[in-house]
Design a protein around this motif. Structure first.
Motif, short mmCIF file in Angstrom:
data_model
loop_
_atom_site.label_atom_id
_atom_site.label_comp_id
_atom_site.label_asym_id
_atom_site.label_seq_id
_atom_site.Cartn_x
_atom_site.Cartn_y
_atom_site.Cartn_z
N PHE A 10 0.98 -1.33 0.03
CA PHE A 10 -0.16 0.13 0.18
C PHE A 10 0.90 1.67 0.06
CE2 PHE A 10 -2.82 3.53 1.52
CZ PHE A 10 -3.85 3.20 1.34
N ARG B 184 -7.75 -4.90 2.25
CA ARG B 184 -6.88 -4.27 2.15
C ARG B 184 -6.39 -2.94 2.52
NH1 ARG B 184 -1.46 -7.98 2.25
NH2 ARG B 184 -1.12 -7.41 4.24
N ASP B 185 -7.37 -2.64 0.68
CA ASP B 185 -6.61 -1.12 0.02
C ASP B 185 -8.29 -1.02 1.22
OD1 ASP B 185 -4.84 -1.97 -1.83
OD2 ASP B 185 -6.18 -2.23 -2.97
N ASN C 200 -6.87 0.11 4.46
CA ASN C 200 -5.08 1.13 5.03
C ASN C 200 -4.97 1.78 4.30
OD1 ASN C 200 -2.92 -1.00 5.43
ND2 ASN C 200 -4.25 -2.52 3.81
N GLU C 201 -6.35 2.81 3.99
CA GLU C 201 -6.55 3.94 3.75
C GLU C 201 -7.14 4.77 4.77
OE1 GLU C 201 -6.69 6.61 0.60
OE2 GLU C 201 -7.30 4.60 -0.69
N GLU D 210 -4.50 3.31 14.57
CA GLU D 210 -4.68 2.38 13.76
C GLU D 210 -6.24 2.78 13.60
OE1 GLU D 210 -2.73 0.68 12.58
OE2 GLU D 210 -0.64 0.53 13.14
N ALA E 103 -8.52 1.21 10.47
CA ALA E 103 -8.83 -0.03 10.16
C ALA E 103 -9.67 0.20 10.93
CB ALA E 103 -7.26 -0.27 10.52
N LYS F 5 -2.04 -5.14 11.38
CA LYS F 5 -1.05 -5.10 10.78
C LYS F 5 0.18 -6.08 12.44
CE LYS F 5 1.19 -0.90 10.75
NZ LYS F 5 1.96 0.56 10.15
N TRP G 260 0.63 -4.14 6.43
CA TRP G 260 0.39 -3.23 6.10
C TRP G 260 -1.00 -4.36 7.19
CZ3 TRP G 260 3.50 -4.14 1.95
CH2 TRP G 260 3.97 -3.62 2.01
N ASP G 261 -2.63 -3.66 7.08
CA ASP G 261 -3.83 -4.14 7.46
C ASP G 261 -4.12 -5.41 6.89
OD1 ASP G 261 -3.73 -2.64 9.74
OD2 ASP G 261 -5.14 -1.00 8.87
N THR G 262 -4.91 -6.16 7.15
CA THR G 262 -4.47 -7.94 6.75
C THR G 262 -5.75 -8.58 6.62
OG1 THR G 262 -5.49 -8.60 8.78
CG2 THR G 262 -2.74 -7.95 8.60
#
Length: 497
Positions: A145, A188-189, A192-193, A285, A288, A471, A481-483
Motif C-alpha cells: 500500500f 486490504r486497500d 489501509n486507506e 490505527e 482500520a 498489521k 499493512w492491515d491484513t
C-alpha cells in the motif's frame, strides 16, 4: 504491488528461459543429503561445500544458490520439517516472505516445484488446497500500500510457474485463488486507506463501483433514510462528523442458493473515541476500525466472482465517531431501531452501538444465519493476542463450521464463553441495556450487548477481529499493512455450507 504478477501452471518437466529462478522444497529426513546431491547433479551444477554443509545443518532451513553455469540463475532451497510444529500456513508464509526479496534480484520467471501432497499427512485436506496456499502466499507477498509515496520504482513483470503432475488441476486452483486474493486485496486497500480519504461516503462509493460490476445490488441508506427508519443508534454515533452516517446493504442473489446468510460488518471509518476521547497513540490505527465492514465487502466480492450458491445480505453501518457540539455524550439514552434503549456510558464503545441497528435490520431479513465482524474491543487482543479472532455464539453447529474454516485457512478463531451470567454486567437502571460493562470480560460483555439486538431464533455468531485485522509481526504477510482478515475464512465457510 511489488510486481506486475502472473501465475501459470506447467507439468513436471522443467524448462528455463533467461533470468529464471527456481524454488525447490526438501522434506527433512534421513536421505536429505543424497536428495540435495542428486538435485544439483541433475543440473550439472557444482556444489559449494560450505553452503551445502550450512543447508544440511539442523539450525538452518534455507539456502539461496547463485549459478554462473546456466539457468536457473538463482535457486531457492527450502527445508520443510513435517512435525508437530508444521502448519498449513507453511507455504503461504514462505512465499509471502520470498516475494518482496525478489525486487533486488534480476529475475523474470520463478519456477516452483510443488512438493507431493503425500509428504504432509493431516495438514492439507487435498493437493488442491496445498497448491492454493502457495498461490495465496505469492499474492500476499506481492501486496503493498504505497499509493501516497511520491517516489515509486516502476513495477517489473514477474511470472511464477507452478510445476505439478496434474497441470489442469493447478490451472483451476490458480484461477479460483486469483479471484479470492483479488477480493482480499480490495479489502486490504479499503482498510489501509487513510480516514481523510475513506469517509463513509467514499467507502460506499468504492463498494458500489466494485460490486455492481459483479451483479451485486448495493443500496446506500443516507441520513434521511436512517431517520425514517429510526436508526437512532447509527445517527447518534455519526452525529458529530461533517461526513454524514449511512448504512450499506449489499445483496448477492445467485440463480440457485443453498442458504441465505446475513453478514454484518462494523464500518467506523474513523474512531476518535468521541467525547470519551482516545489518546493519540490509540488513534493511529483507527482508520482500520471499519475492517469488519471491509471483510463483508471482500467476502461478497469473492462470492460473486466465484458464483457461490449462497444468497448473501451484507449490512454495513458507516460512521465517523468525532467530536463537536452535536456529539453524543456519556449519560445519553438512545432508542434504537428495535425499540430497545441504550444507556451510553462511554462514547468510545461506539461500534456495538452502530451494530445494534444493523443487527436488528439483518434479523428482519429472516436469514438462515447471521455472522458479524467487528474490530470491537481491545479486550479480545488482551485475551487471545493479535493472531486470532474471538468467536461468540451459542450455536454449536455454527461454531464448529466456522472453526473448521478458520483452522483450514489459518484465519483462526477461538470460541469464547458466552453464558447469560454476563448479561447482568451490562444492566442499566435507566435504559434496557448499557453500552459498557465492568473492566473484566470486556470482549464478552460487548458480545452480550449485541445479542440484545439479534432475533434469538436465528443462529448468530459474533467475530471480534480487533487483533488479526490489524498489521502485526507474526507472519510474513501481516507485517507492514492491515491484513484483510476474514475474507479467506468466509469464502471457505461459504463454499462448505
Amino acid at each position: 504491488m511489488h510486481f506486475n504478477l502472473s501465475i501459470k501452471a506447467e507439468s513436471d518437466k522443467l524448462k528455463f528461459g533467461d533470468e529464471a529462478g527456481l524454488v525447490k522444497f526438501f522434506i527433512e529426513g534421513e536421505n536429505l543429503e543424497k536428495l540435495v546431491d542428486d538435485f544439483f547433479a541433475s543440473f550439472s551444477f557444482p556444489q559449494n561445500f560450505i553452503q551445502k554443509k550450512s543447508f544440511l545443518d539442523k539450525k538452518n532451513n534455507s539456502l539461496t544458490y547463485y549459478s554462473s553455469f546456466g539457468e536457473p540463475s538463482v535457486i531457492f532451497l527450502k527445508k520443510a520439517k513435517v512435525d508437530k510444529d508444521f502448519s498449513s500456513d507453511f507455504f503461504r508464509d514462505y512465499f509471502a516472505g520470498l516475494l518482496p526479496t525478489l525486487k533486488s534480484k534480476q529475475i523474470k520467471t520463478v519456477h516452483v516445484v510443488v512438493p507431493a501432497f503425500s509428504h504432509f499427512p493431516g495438514h492439507f485436506i487435498s493437493d488442491e488446497y496445498l497448491i492454493q496456499t502457495i498461490v495465496e502466499g505469492i499474492h500476499l507477498g506481492n501486496y503493498t500500500f504505497d499509493k501516497y509515496k511520491s517516489e515509486k520504482n516502476p513495477k517489473k513483470n514477474l511470472q511464477f510457474v507452478l510445476h505439478y503432475s496434474n497441470k489442469s488441476l493447478v490451472s483451476k486452483v490458480i484461477e479460483k485463488t486469483n479471484q479470492i486474493m483479488s477480493a482480499v486485496h480490495f479489502t486490504r486497500d479499503l482498510v489501509n486507506e487513510p480516514a481523510i480519504t475513506l469517509t463513509p461516503q467514499e467507502f460506499a462509493k468504492r463498494t458500489k463501483s466494485e460490486l455492481t460490476k459483479l451483479g451485486v445490488k448495493v443500496t446506500v441508506m443516507n441520513k434521511k433514510e436512517l431517520q425514517k427508519r429510526k436508526m437512532n443508534a447509527i445517527l447518534a454515533v455519526g452525529g458529530a462528523s461533517n461526513h454524514e452516517p449511512l448504512m450499506m446493504v449489499l445483496e448477492y442473489k445467485p440463480k440457485t442458493s443453498r442458504k441465505k446468510i446475513a453478514l454484518v460488518g462494523k464500518g467506523v471509518t474513523y474512531d476518535s473515541g468521541g467525547l470519551s476521547i482516545k489518546p493519540t497513540q490509540s488513534m493511529l490505527e483507527m482508520k482500520a476500525d471499519m475492517a469488519g465492514g471491509g471483510c463483508v465487502v471482500g467476502t461478497i466480492r469473492a462470492a460473486a466472482a466465484l458464483k457461490l450458491p449462497v444468497e448473501i445480505i451484507g449490512v454495513i453501518p458507516c460512521v465517523e465517531n468525532m467530536i463537536n457540539g452535536s456529539a453524543y455524550k456519556p449519560g445519553d439514552v438512545i432508542v434504537s431501531a428495535s425499540g430497545k434503549s441504550i444507556e451510553v456510558k462511554d462514547t468510545d464503545a461506539e461500534g456495538r452501538i452502530v451494530l445494534a441497528d444493523a443487527l436488528h435490520y439483518a434479523s428482519k431479513q429472516k436469514p438462515d444465519e447471521i455472522i458479524d465482524f467487528a474490530t470491537l474491543t481491545g479486550a479480545i487482543a488482551v485475551a487471545l493476542g493479535v493472531i486470532i479472532a474471538g468467536m461468540f455464539t451459542k450455536n454449536d453447529d455454527l461454531a464448529k463450521r466456522l472453526n473448521d474454516a478458520g483452522n483450514k485457512t489459518f484465519e483462526r478463531l477461538w470460541r469464547m464463553p458466552f453464558w447469560d451470567d454476563y448479561k447482568t454486567m451490562i444492566k442499566s437502571e435507566i435504559a434496557d441495556v448499557s453500552n459498557l460493562g465492568p473492566r473484566w470480560g470486556g470482549a464478552i460483555t460487548a458480545g452480550k450487548f449485541l445479542e440484545h439486538f439479534v432475533d434469538e431464533k436465528i443462529p448468530w455468531a459474533h467475530l471480534d477481529i480487533a487483533g488479526p485485522a490489524i498489521k502485526h509481526e507474526y507472519n510474513n504477510y501481516t507485517k507492514n499493512w492491515d491484513t484483510g482478515y476474514g475474507v479467506r475464512l468466509m469464502v471457505d465457510y461459504l463454499e462448505n455450507i
